[in-house]
Each structure stands twice: as C-alpha cells, then as structure tokens.
Design a protein around this motif. Sequence first.
Motif, PDB file in Angstrom:
ATOM      1  N   GLY A 238     -21.099  40.518 -58.083  1.00  0.00           N
ATOM      2  CA  GLY A 238     -21.837  41.007 -56.928  1.00  0.00           C
ATOM      3  C   GLY A 238     -21.340  40.465 -55.605  1.00  0.00           C
ATOM      4  N   GLU A 239     -20.144  39.868 -55.592  1.00  0.00           N
ATOM      5  CA  GLU A 239     -19.604  39.311 -54.356  1.00  0.00           C
ATOM      6  C   GLU A 239     -18.905  40.396 -53.542  1.00  0.00           C
ATOM      7  OE1 GLU A 239     -18.433  34.763 -55.528  1.00  0.00           O
ATOM      8  OE2 GLU A 239     -17.108  36.356 -56.246  1.00  0.00           O
ATOM      9  N   ASP A 240     -19.165  40.386 -52.248  1.00  0.00           N
ATOM     10  CA  ASP A 240     -18.542  41.321 -51.321  1.00  0.00           C
ATOM     11  C   ASP A 240     -17.154  40.799 -50.971  1.00  0.00           C
ATOM     12  OD1 ASP A 240     -18.015  43.273 -49.432  1.00  0.00           O
ATOM     13  OD2 ASP A 240     -19.223  42.316 -47.866  1.00  0.00           O
ATOM     14  N   GLY A 241     -16.137  41.633 -51.135  1.00  0.00           N
ATOM     15  CA  GLY A 241     -14.792  41.181 -50.824  1.00  0.00           C
ATOM     16  C   GLY A 241     -13.793  42.314 -50.827  1.00  0.00           C
ATOM     17  N   VAL A 242     -12.525  41.947 -50.893  1.00  0.00           N
ATOM     18  CA  VAL A 242     -11.451  42.934 -50.903  1.00  0.00           C
ATOM     19  C   VAL A 242     -10.684  42.812 -52.219  1.00  0.00           C
ATOM     20  CG1 VAL A 242      -9.904  41.355 -49.664  1.00  0.00           C
ATOM     21  CG2 VAL A 242      -9.423  43.810 -49.682  1.00  0.00           C
TER      22      VAL A 242
ATOM     23  N   ARG B  54      -5.300  37.387 -40.427  1.00  0.00           N
ATOM     24  CA  ARG B  54      -4.323  38.354 -40.961  1.00  0.00           C
ATOM     25  C   ARG B  54      -3.748  37.803 -42.264  1.00  0.00           C
ATOM     26  NH1 ARG B  54      -2.431  43.108 -40.034  1.00  0.00           N
ATOM     27  NH2 ARG B  54      -0.239  43.725 -40.240  1.00  0.00           N
ATOM     28  N   TYR B  55      -3.518  38.724 -43.206  1.00  0.00           N
ATOM     29  CA  TYR B  55      -3.165  38.343 -44.569  1.00  0.00           C
ATOM     30  C   TYR B  55      -2.008  39.205 -45.058  1.00  0.00           C
ATOM     31  CZ  TYR B  55      -3.776  37.939 -49.688  1.00  0.00           C
ATOM     32  OH  TYR B  55      -3.585  37.749 -51.033  1.00  0.00           O
TER      33      TYR B  55
ATOM     34  N   PHE C 220      -2.769  43.197 -44.183  1.00  0.00           N
ATOM     35  CA  PHE C 220      -3.998  43.730 -43.591  1.00  0.00           C
ATOM     36  C   PHE C 220      -4.684  42.633 -42.785  1.00  0.00           C
ATOM     37  CE2 PHE C 220      -5.508  42.253 -47.787  1.00  0.00           C
ATOM     38  CZ  PHE C 220      -6.624  41.495 -47.457  1.00  0.00           C
ATOM     39  N   SER C 221      -5.525  43.055 -41.858  1.00  0.00           N
ATOM     40  CA  SER C 221      -6.346  42.137 -41.070  1.00  0.00           C
ATOM     41  C   SER C 221      -7.802  42.295 -41.480  1.00  0.00           C
ATOM     42  CB  SER C 221      -6.190  42.422 -39.574  1.00  0.00           C
ATOM     43  OG  SER C 221      -4.864  42.157 -39.160  1.00  0.00           O
ATOM     44  N   PHE C 222      -8.605  41.301 -41.167  1.00  0.00           N
ATOM     45  CA  PHE C 222     -10.019  41.307 -41.580  1.00  0.00           C
ATOM     46  C   PHE C 222     -10.726  42.566 -41.104  1.00  0.00           C
ATOM     47  CE2 PHE C 222     -14.505  40.395 -41.013  1.00  0.00           C
ATOM     48  CZ  PHE C 222     -14.839  39.794 -42.217  1.00  0.00           C
ATOM     49  N   GLN C 223     -10.509  42.933 -39.850  1.00  0.00           N
ATOM     50  CA  GLN C 223     -11.220  44.073 -39.273  1.00  0.00           C
ATOM     51  C   GLN C 223     -10.849  45.390 -39.960  1.00  0.00           C
ATOM     52  OE1 GLN C 223      -9.680  41.700 -37.528  1.00  0.00           O
ATOM     53  NE2 GLN C 223     -11.471  40.662 -36.608  1.00  0.00           N
ATOM     54  N   GLU C 224      -9.642  45.495 -40.466  1.00  0.00           N
ATOM     55  CA  GLU C 224      -9.225  46.722 -41.137  1.00  0.00           C
ATOM     56  C   GLU C 224     -10.020  46.967 -42.413  1.00  0.00           C
ATOM     57  OE1 GLU C 224      -4.813  47.516 -41.162  1.00  0.00           O
ATOM     58  OE2 GLU C 224      -4.793  45.411 -40.569  1.00  0.00           O
ATOM     59  N   ILE C 225     -10.507  45.911 -43.034  1.00  0.00           N
ATOM     60  CA  ILE C 225     -11.252  46.038 -44.295  1.00  0.00           C
ATOM     61  C   ILE C 225     -12.758  45.964 -44.058  1.00  0.00           C
ATOM     62  CG2 ILE C 225     -11.578  45.109 -46.612  1.00  0.00           C
ATOM     63  CD1 ILE C 225      -8.782  46.220 -46.108  1.00  0.00           C
TER      64      ILE C 225
END
Length: 389
Positions: free
Chosen positions: A144-148, A246-247, A315-320
Amino acid sequence: MPTGNRFIFLLVTGVLLAISACTEPFEVETTDFEDILIINASITTETKRHEIFITRSYEEGDDEVQVSGAMVEVLVNNASSIQFEEASPGVYRSTVGFAAETGIDYQLRVTDEKGETFASPQVQLTAPTTIDEITAKRVLNEDGEDGVEIYVDGTSTGDNEGYFRYEYEETYRWESFYKPLQGFRIVSESPPLLEIVYKEKEERVCYVTETSNRILIAETNNLAEDEVVDFPVRFIERRDRRIAHRYSILVKQYAQTSVSHEFYQTLKSFSSSDNLFSQPQPGLIVGNVRHMNDDSVKVVGLFEVVSFTTNRFFFSFQEIFGNDIPFLDDCEFDRYSSLSDPELFQRVQSGQYKYIGEDPPLVYQVAPARCVDCTLFGSNEVPDFWEEQ
C-alpha cells in the motif's frame, strides 16, 4: 535455528555476496558445516577487463572468506587462453580487455589455493537482446505504499532460450538541506577561534550512485513472443530521498541459458529466510562448474557467457508525482554569539557541525554536517552521462 539451516543460510549468503553458484545438481548437506568453493564467473559482450569472484562458505560469526592465490584462466576454442590475475583477495581480473564473441567455445578453469582444479563445460555466447523501453509509473505497491515503479521491455533478437536477468545502477542528485557559500575555518586552537571564509569545494549538490543487490530474472519461453513487457525492476517509495530531485537508472539486461536461469531461480528462493527455514531439505543448487577429477568435491559455481545490453532512463520527482510532497530532511540548527565559543569550536573541530549562516548578524548558526555537506554521501562532480530536464 538448527545448525544445518544456519549453514545453508550462510552458504546462500556467501553466494549472494559473490552472486555466484554449481551443471548437474547436487544436494547441500544440512547437518554440518562444509568448506565449499564459490565461483562467480560471467563473461559478457562488453569490452573490458572482466572479473571473476572466488570465495568460500563460512561459519556463523565469521567474515566472508575471500580466496587468494588461485590460478584462473578461460580457454578459448581449446587453442588459447585468457589469463586472470589477482586484483585483490577473491577478485581475479583478466590481464587484457576483451568481449565475448559469437561462435566461440569458452571454458573456465580454476585451480584454488589448495591445488584443487575445477572446470566448466565449453559454453558459447547467448544470442543478442535489446532493451526496447524503460518506463516509470506511479503505483501503490503490495504494502500500500505510494511510489514509482520502473519497468523494462526487452526483446531477444536471436535464438535465445527465453531467459533474462537484470541488474541496475541508479544515480540520483543529492541536495544539501542548507546551502551556504561560506564556512568556518579554524584560526587558532589555543585560544579557540574561528573565522568565516568562502568555501573552496562544492558541498551543495552531489550525485550518489548505488547498484542493485536483488536477483531479477524473467522468462519468455512459455510466451508466444520472445519479449519481456513491463517487467518491474525497481520500486521507490514517494518520500525516498533518491527521487526527491532528479533520478537516473541504468538497466542492464543479460540473455541467459536455462542452466543459469535455474541457478538464479533456486538462489532467489533460498534467499528468502522464511522459505529457507521452513524447508527440512533446502533443495538443489544448479550450476556448471565441477571438480576436474573428483565429483564428490562440492563446488558452487556458475560460468556463463552472456549477451549484454543497457539502457538509461531519467525522471524528476514532479514528472511522476506533480506537486505532492517529496522527501523532507530533518535538520535543526543551533546559534552561537561568538566565534571563540568553546562549545562551538569543539563541534566544528569534530567535523560533525558546519556553518549555515548568521541570523541576526553576528549570531552564528550551525547544523549537523550531514545537512550541509553533500560530499559525505556522494561526489560533487557531475557524471558525464547526466542530463537535466
């Protein structure tokens, strides 16, 4: 925990640390400790000085045993050989750079520090593969964890057996919570005295690189098409620092044989402690390395020659996650009214605290170094491959 299960766990741990393994199956005894050689040998299509890792099983409470003094070579078409020299205990590096080639027979031969010789059968390079696409999607995981979740699509371009293995290398931008351009410099130790000077090195933005430590395998032999679609290679929780800015992830795809796949599948099963301890007979470890003269001598070893390809994704945080809240650091600060304050001097001299500013003027603020100096965690040099938005 029974002694036998402890030994199996430590053996599997040793193999995981070397990520290696053994062509016909053998059953690992579960009663007493056994001294077993562990060989990790993977040759790929990447041109480089390849490395082979050799360790031994170890008993509970002991450190991993790195094998030093072994002789290692890879025979090429039974006509010539590539020699490997000891680069450090347990690590053997080819004396020349090379890449595996199609249609060539390769055979590993290792003589350990005890004079025992082990060898693999002749193996050839697996057919080429391609990584078609890497994608990142916001998901809720099983907990149930929110992530990418990061997915990969891959295709075999030749007559492969339909088995793939993945590794990844992730790099992310680390930004210090506080970003002062100035810092303390010790003027005198007796009496204690500090001064404020401009920094000579970048401590605000760094880049951290980490490698995968899980077994990631996929198979397509039961599918109509020899391709992997939306295979999950990495999940990162939304408030993980890795994706706060950024990742980037470099995904590595290997085309494997059924022998390699069976070994990694078994090892993956063993690496689950719940599964391991619930089985009275841990099962079979499969590989393709054997003692040259005595089949009763156990060895855990896998020699593979595999097609290798990579692809990088950013990708960057805001993109996801859009405007959702990312990782938030917990960084408090203290104030001092004098640059000769003994407590301030002691904190700065220890390296645990750093200057972050003055507020109001001549009231000096300090915070833990981890909140100010990103070089404690990564490099302040921008990687050659790095791309901003």
